[in-house]
Design a protein around this motif. Structure first.
Motif, PDB file in Angstrom:
ATOM      1  N   GLU A 102       0.841  -1.205   0.000  1.00 46.03           N
ATOM      2  CA  GLU A 102       0.000   0.000   0.000  1.00 46.03           C
ATOM      3  C   GLU A 102       0.876   1.256   0.000  1.00 46.03           C
ATOM      4  OE1 GLU A 102      -3.174   0.227  -0.440  1.00 46.03           O
ATOM      5  OE2 GLU A 102      -4.220  -1.475   0.439  1.00 46.03           O
ATOM      6  N   ARG A 103       1.991   1.211   0.744  1.00 44.73           N
ATOM      7  CA  ARG A 103       2.882   2.378   0.791  1.00 44.73           C
ATOM      8  C   ARG A 103       3.630   2.553  -0.533  1.00 44.73           C
ATOM      9  NH1 ARG A 103       6.851   2.547   5.065  1.00 44.73           N
ATOM     10  NH2 ARG A 103       6.834   0.290   5.123  1.00 44.73           N
ATOM     11  N   ALA A 104       3.777   1.471  -1.299  1.00 45.63           N
ATOM     12  CA  ALA A 104       4.440   1.567  -2.612  1.00 45.63           C
ATOM     13  C   ALA A 104       3.569   2.282  -3.638  1.00 45.63           C
ATOM     14  CB  ALA A 104       4.800   0.171  -3.117  1.00 45.63           C
ATOM     15  N   LEU A 105       2.256   2.286  -3.418  1.00 45.65           N
ATOM     16  CA  LEU A 105       1.323   2.868  -4.398  1.00 45.65           C
ATOM     17  C   LEU A 105       1.292   4.394  -4.311  1.00 45.65           C
ATOM     18  CD1 LEU A 105      -1.701   0.390  -4.302  1.00 45.65           C
ATOM     19  CD2 LEU A 105      -0.141   0.814  -6.229  1.00 45.65           C
ATOM     20  N   GLN A 106       2.380   5.014  -4.705  1.00 50.11           N
ATOM     21  CA  GLN A 106       2.468   6.473  -4.746  1.00 50.11           C
ATOM     22  C   GLN A 106       1.864   6.991  -6.054  1.00 50.11           C
ATOM     23  OE1 GLN A 106       3.613   8.296  -2.063  1.00 50.11           O
ATOM     24  NE2 GLN A 106       3.592   6.260  -1.132  1.00 50.11           N
ATOM     25  N   PRO A 107       1.460   8.263  -6.104  1.00 49.60           N
ATOM     26  CA  PRO A 107       0.841   8.796  -7.328  1.00 49.60           C
ATOM     27  C   PRO A 107       1.725   8.668  -8.569  1.00 49.60           C
ATOM     28  CG  PRO A 107       0.555  10.318  -5.489  1.00 49.60           C
ATOM     29  CD  PRO A 107       1.460   9.236  -5.003  1.00 49.60           C
ATOM     30  N   ASP A 108       3.064   8.742  -8.387  1.00 53.34           N
ATOM     31  CA  ASP A 108       3.961   8.703  -9.546  1.00 53.34           C
ATOM     32  C   ASP A 108       4.535   7.307  -9.817  1.00 53.34           C
ATOM     33  OD1 ASP A 108       5.402   8.765  -7.169  1.00 53.34           O
ATOM     34  OD2 ASP A 108       7.050   9.969  -7.981  1.00 53.34           O
ATOM     35  N   ILE A 109       3.878   6.272  -9.288  1.00 56.88           N
ATOM     36  CA  ILE A 109       4.377   4.906  -9.486  1.00 56.88           C
ATOM     37  C   ILE A 109       4.311   4.530 -10.972  1.00 56.88           C
ATOM     38  CG2 ILE A 109       2.118   3.813  -9.034  1.00 56.88           C
ATOM     39  CD1 ILE A 109       3.683   1.557  -7.581  1.00 56.88           C
ATOM     40  N   PRO A 110       5.386   3.950 -11.519  1.00 55.64           N
ATOM     41  CA  PRO A 110       5.356   3.540 -12.932  1.00 55.64           C
ATOM     42  C   PRO A 110       4.296   2.464 -13.180  1.00 55.64           C
ATOM     43  CG  PRO A 110       7.596   3.510 -12.067  1.00 55.64           C
ATOM     44  CD  PRO A 110       6.683   3.700 -10.901  1.00 55.64           C
ATOM     45  N   GLU A 111       3.808   2.414 -14.396  1.00 57.77           N
ATOM     46  CA  GLU A 111       2.689   1.540 -14.737  1.00 57.77           C
ATOM     47  C   GLU A 111       2.951   0.069 -14.417  1.00 57.77           C
ATOM     48  OE1 GLU A 111      -0.323   1.357 -18.412  1.00 57.77           O
ATOM     49  OE2 GLU A 111       1.764   0.990 -18.971  1.00 57.77           O
ATOM     50  N   ASP A 112       4.135  -0.432 -14.789  1.00 59.43           N
ATOM     51  CA  ASP A 112       4.401  -1.859 -14.562  1.00 59.43           C
ATOM     52  C   ASP A 112       4.397  -2.193 -13.071  1.00 59.43           C
ATOM     53  OD1 ASP A 112       6.770  -0.374 -14.260  1.00 59.43           O
ATOM     54  OD2 ASP A 112       8.044  -2.061 -14.819  1.00 59.43           O
ATOM     55  N   LEU A 113       5.023  -1.317 -12.260  1.00 58.64           N
ATOM     56  CA  LEU A 113       5.063  -1.552 -10.815  1.00 58.64           C
ATOM     57  C   LEU A 113       3.676  -1.380 -10.198  1.00 58.64           C
ATOM     58  CD1 LEU A 113       7.095  -2.275  -8.621  1.00 58.64           C
ATOM     59  CD2 LEU A 113       7.548   0.156  -8.291  1.00 58.64           C
ATOM     60  N   ARG A 114       2.909  -0.436 -10.716  1.00 61.91           N
ATOM     61  CA  ARG A 114       1.531  -0.231 -10.231  1.00 61.91           C
ATOM     62  C   ARG A 114       0.689  -1.481 -10.476  1.00 61.91           C
ATOM     63  NH1 ARG A 114      -3.159   2.405 -12.665  1.00 61.91           N
ATOM     64  NH2 ARG A 114      -1.870   2.935 -14.450  1.00 61.91           N
ATOM     65  N   GLY A 115       0.806  -2.045 -11.686  1.00 55.73           N
ATOM     66  CA  GLY A 115       0.038  -3.252 -12.001  1.00 55.73           C
ATOM     67  C   GLY A 115       0.420  -4.428 -11.116  1.00 55.73           C
ATOM     68  N   ARG A 116       1.729  -4.618 -10.938  1.00 56.62           N
ATOM     69  CA  ARG A 116       2.199  -5.740 -10.100  1.00 56.62           C
ATOM     70  C   ARG A 116       1.777  -5.556  -8.649  1.00 56.62           C
ATOM     71  NH1 ARG A 116       7.221  -4.700 -13.232  1.00 56.62           N
ATOM     72  NH2 ARG A 116       7.130  -6.175 -14.964  1.00 56.62           N
ATOM     73  N   THR A 117       1.786  -4.304  -8.179  1.00 57.47           N
ATOM     74  CA  THR A 117       1.422  -4.034  -6.787  1.00 57.47           C
ATOM     75  C   THR A 117      -0.070  -4.276  -6.558  1.00 57.47           C
ATOM     76  OG1 THR A 117       3.200  -2.392  -6.655  1.00 57.47           O
ATOM     77  CG2 THR A 117       1.525  -2.307  -4.941  1.00 57.47           C
ATOM     78  N   HIS A 118      -0.920  -3.777  -7.460  1.00 64.58           N
ATOM     79  CA  HIS A 118      -2.359  -4.019  -7.319  1.00 64.58           C
ATOM     80  C   HIS A 118      -2.672  -5.518  -7.409  1.00 64.58           C
ATOM     81  CE1 HIS A 118      -4.041  -0.042  -6.938  1.00 64.58           C
ATOM     82  NE2 HIS A 118      -3.362   0.398  -7.983  1.00 64.58           N
TER      83      HIS A 118
END
Length: 201
Positions: A102-118
Motif C-alpha cells: 500500500e505504501r508503494a502505491l504512490q501517485p507517480d508509481i510507474p505503470e508496470d510496478l503499479r500493475g504488479r502491486t495491485h
C-alpha cells in the motif's frame, strides 16, 4: 546463473556495508548502495530466501529516514517497498506485506510496478478473506490489462515494424504478467509471437 548473481550481490553487499561503516556520513556512498542492496534483495527473493531479502531493504529504508527522506528517489523507495511486500508475502506475514504494498502505491508509481502491486494486493486480500478489497485491486488490474491491449492494438495499427512494435510487445508482455484470464493470455501470446517474428527476435 541466479546462484552466481546471488554470490556476486552478497559480496557487493558485504563490501559496501564495510565501506559504509567506515564512512557512515558519506551521502554519495549511501546513494550508490541503493541499487546494490535492491539487486541483493531481488537475488534473495529469486533464491526463495525472503527473510534474508528483508535486511538490505530495511537498511535502505533506515538510511532514507536518517537522511530526512532525501537520499533516494521516490522510484527507488517504491521498488524497495514492493520487494519488501514480496518478502513479507514469502514469509506469510500478510498484514505487513499489505502495508508495504500500500505504501508503494504512490501517485507517480510507474505503470508496470503499479500493475504488479495491485495484483499482489488483490491476491493477498483474497487470502485474508477480504473479498471487497481484493475485488477493488483486481478490478484495477483488469482495467489496466484492457488498456494495455487497446494501446498495443493502436501501436500495431499505426506503425510499421520499429519502435511502436517494440512498445506494443512491452505492453503485451505486461498484460500477460498481470492477467489471470487464460483466454486473454492466449490472445496476447499469439500477438506476441507475430510481433517477435516481425521484430526478428
Amino acid at each position: 546463473n541466479s546462484a552466481l548473481n546471488l554470490k556476486q550481490d552478497e559480496l557487493a553487499f558485504r563490501l559496501y556495508s564495510q565501506v559504509l561503516s567506515m564512512v557512515p556520513n558519506s551521502m554519495p556512498m549511501r546513494q550508490k548502495v541503493g541499487s546494490i542492496y535492491i539487486d541483493l534483495a531481488r537475488s534473495y527473493l529469486d533464491a526463495n530466501q525472503p527473510k534474508l531479502a528483508l535486511e538490505p531493504l530495511q537498511q535502505l529504508i533506515t538510511m532514507q529516514k536518517d537522511s530526512g527522506g532525501n537520499l533516494y528517489s521516490s522510484y527507488t523507495i517504491m521498488q524497495v517497498l514492493f520487494l519488501q511486500g514480496e518478502a513479507y508475502t514469502g514469509l506469510s506475514r500478510l498484514p505487513e506485506a499489505v502495508d508495504s504494498y500500500e505504501r508503494a502505491l504512490q501517485p507517480d508509481i510507474p505503470e508496470d510496478l503499479r500493475g504488479r502491486t495491485h495484483k499482489a494486493l488483490g491476491e493477498i486480500y483474497q487470502e485474508l478473506g477480504d473479498s471487497l478489497s481484493a475485488k477493488e485491486h483486481l478490478s484495477i488490474v483488469n482495467g489496466m490489462v484492457e488498456e494495455l491491449f487497446e494501446r498495443s492494438d493502436s501501436h500495431l495499427i499505426k506503425a510499421q515494424v520499429g519502435p511502436r512494435y517494440q512498445k506494443a510487445a512491452t505492453e503485451l508482455e505486461l498484460a500477460v504478467e498481470l492477467t489471470s484470464d487464460d483466454f486473454l493470455k492466449a490472445q496476447a501470446h499469439q500477438q506476441l509471437s507475430m510481433l517477435y517474428s516481425a521484430l526478428g527476435e
